[in-house]
Structure formats: structure tokens, C-alpha cells
Write a protein that holds these residues in place. Structure first.
Motif, mmCIF file in Angstrom:
data_model
loop_
_atom_site.group_PDB
_atom_site.id
_atom_site.type_symbol
_atom_site.label_atom_id
_atom_site.label_comp_id
_atom_site.label_asym_id
_atom_site.label_seq_id
_atom_site.Cartn_x
_atom_site.Cartn_y
_atom_site.Cartn_z
ATOM 1 N N GLU A 2 0.734 -1.187 0.049
ATOM 2 C CA GLU A 2 0.097 0.160 -0.121
ATOM 3 C C GLU A 2 0.938 1.177 -0.121
ATOM 4 O OE1 GLU A 2 -3.393 0.454 2.596
ATOM 5 O OE2 GLU A 2 -3.216 -1.868 2.685
ATOM 6 N N GLN A 4 0.716 5.542 -0.392
ATOM 7 C CA GLN A 4 -0.123 7.004 -0.518
ATOM 8 C C GLN A 4 0.941 8.249 -1.185
ATOM 9 O OE1 GLN A 4 -0.645 7.794 3.618
ATOM 10 N NE2 GLN A 4 -2.878 7.221 3.553
ATOM 11 N N ARG A 6 0.943 11.812 -1.808
ATOM 12 C CA ARG A 6 0.654 12.949 -1.402
ATOM 13 C C ARG A 6 0.950 14.123 -2.300
ATOM 14 N NH1 ARG A 6 -1.156 12.388 3.714
ATOM 15 N NH2 ARG A 6 -0.343 10.608 4.908
ATOM 16 N N TYR A 15 -4.581 12.491 -10.477
ATOM 17 C CA TYR A 15 -5.536 11.271 -10.306
ATOM 18 C C TYR A 15 -5.801 10.995 -11.765
ATOM 19 C CZ TYR A 15 -9.417 8.580 -8.450
ATOM 20 O OH TYR A 15 -10.293 7.426 -8.037
ATOM 21 N N THR A 31 -9.102 9.069 -3.683
ATOM 22 C CA THR A 31 -8.284 10.430 -3.096
ATOM 23 C C THR A 31 -9.146 10.456 -1.931
ATOM 24 O OG1 THR A 31 -9.907 11.694 -4.319
ATOM 25 C CG2 THR A 31 -7.792 11.126 -5.445
ATOM 26 N N GLU A 44 -2.972 16.369 -0.616
ATOM 27 C CA GLU A 44 -3.994 15.528 -0.883
ATOM 28 C C GLU A 44 -3.391 14.303 -0.865
ATOM 29 O OE1 GLU A 44 -8.023 17.418 -2.288
ATOM 30 O OE2 GLU A 44 -6.348 18.539 -3.324
ATOM 31 N N VAL A 45 -4.321 13.385 -1.110
ATOM 32 C CA VAL A 45 -3.663 11.961 -0.768
ATOM 33 C C VAL A 45 -4.374 11.146 -1.989
ATOM 34 C CG1 VAL A 45 -3.352 9.538 0.429
ATOM 35 C CG2 VAL A 45 -3.130 11.773 1.469
ATOM 36 N N ASN A 47 -4.558 6.991 -2.798
ATOM 37 C CA ASN A 47 -4.125 5.913 -2.265
ATOM 38 C C ASN A 47 -4.035 4.811 -3.348
ATOM 39 O OD1 ASN A 47 -4.323 6.384 0.636
ATOM 40 N ND2 ASN A 47 -6.576 6.574 0.214
ATOM 41 N N THR A 48 -2.941 3.963 -3.420
ATOM 42 C CA THR A 48 -2.723 3.099 -4.389
ATOM 43 C C THR A 48 -2.075 1.529 -3.686
ATOM 44 O OG1 THR A 48 -0.043 3.679 -4.539
ATOM 45 C CG2 THR A 48 -1.883 4.778 -5.982
ATOM 46 N N GLU A 80 4.705 7.355 -0.292
ATOM 47 C CA GLU A 80 4.998 6.964 1.290
ATOM 48 C C GLU A 80 4.499 5.698 1.397
ATOM 49 O OE1 GLU A 80 2.966 9.531 3.854
ATOM 50 O OE2 GLU A 80 4.047 11.272 3.290
ATOM 51 N N HIS A 81 5.248 4.825 2.120
ATOM 52 C CA HIS A 81 4.971 3.381 2.405
ATOM 53 C C HIS A 81 5.861 3.009 3.801
ATOM 54 C CE1 HIS A 81 4.496 -0.850 1.884
ATOM 55 N NE2 HIS A 81 5.782 -1.116 1.944
ATOM 56 N N SER A 85 9.140 7.999 3.273
ATOM 57 C CA SER A 85 8.798 9.314 2.489
ATOM 58 C C SER A 85 9.652 9.612 1.320
ATOM 59 C CB SER A 85 8.165 10.422 3.305
ATOM 60 O OG SER A 85 7.756 11.429 2.572
#
Length: 115
Positions: A2, A4, A6, A15, A31, A44-45, A47-48, A80-81, A85
Motif C-alpha cells: 500500500e 500513499q 501526497r 488522479y 483520493t 491531498e492523498v 491511495n494506491t 509514502e510506504h 517518504s
């Protein structure tokens, strides 16, 4: 894994770019706005979820392509994971390998490590 993403500004643009890229569209989940969180500065995020280093490399390539269509100083993207970062800034080809290595085998590093 997973991840993120940002994004400072134009999260909708990134996106849509990722959803239009057939190599990464399946990784993009959703998002979320995190405006107001002081430590994020209005990011803003996105997610992947990626399955392996090859998928991560495709994601990084797509982000770099998106950034290349904008002003160089605009639209900082952090991936980020697991407490790592990485700031995506440099469009050089070796950037993909460096980011993939840093995130695929996460070892805590200084916040905002720029690549």
C-alpha cells in the motif's frame, strides 16, 4: 504494498492522469483530502496498491511523466510506504530505480528524502 501519494495541488489532474494510464490505472484506489493537517501543508492523498517492484516502477514512471507536463517547481509528489517518504522531483531515468529500491525494501530514512 500500500502506498500513499501526497500531492501539493492539482491532485485531480494527477488522479485523472493515473486512471488514464493503462499500466497503472488498476493500482489507483481513491483520493482523500487532508487539508488542515498542519504537518502535511495542504497535501491531498491518492491511495494506491501495487503488487511488486515492476508495478511500483510503472507508477513512478507515470508520476514523472505527469510532472514533466507541468512547471518543474510545481506539484510536489511524495510517495509514502511504511514510514518511508520519498519526494519525486528529478525526472532522470535513474530516479525510477532509486525510488523503487527505497520503497520496495523500506528502511526508515530522513523525512522528505528527495529523489
Amino acid at each position: 504494498m500500500e502506498l500513499q501519494l501526497r500531492v501539493s495541488g492539482e491532485v485531480g489532474s494527477l488522479y485523472r492522469w493515473l486512471l488514464a494510464d493503462p499500466d497503472v490505472a488498476g493500482f489507483v484506489q481513491d483520493t482523500a483530502s487532508v487539508e488542515g493537517e498542519e504537518d502535511l501543508g495542504g497535501f491531498e492523498v491518492i491511495n494506491t496498491l501495487v503488487a511488486n517492484a515492476a508495478a511500483l516502477s510503472s507508477l513512478v514512471v507515470s508520476i514523472l511523466a505527469w510532472r514533466s507536463h507541468r512547471r518543474p517547481e510545481a506539484n510536489e509528489v511524495r510517495i509514502e510506504h511504511n514510514g518511508v517518504s520519498v519526494v519525486v522531483r528529478d525526472p532522470a531515468p535513474e530516479t525510477v530505480a532509486a525510488i523503487t529500491a527505497a520503497l520496495a525494501d523500506p528502511v526508515p530514512v530522513d523525512d522528505e528524502q528527495a529523489v
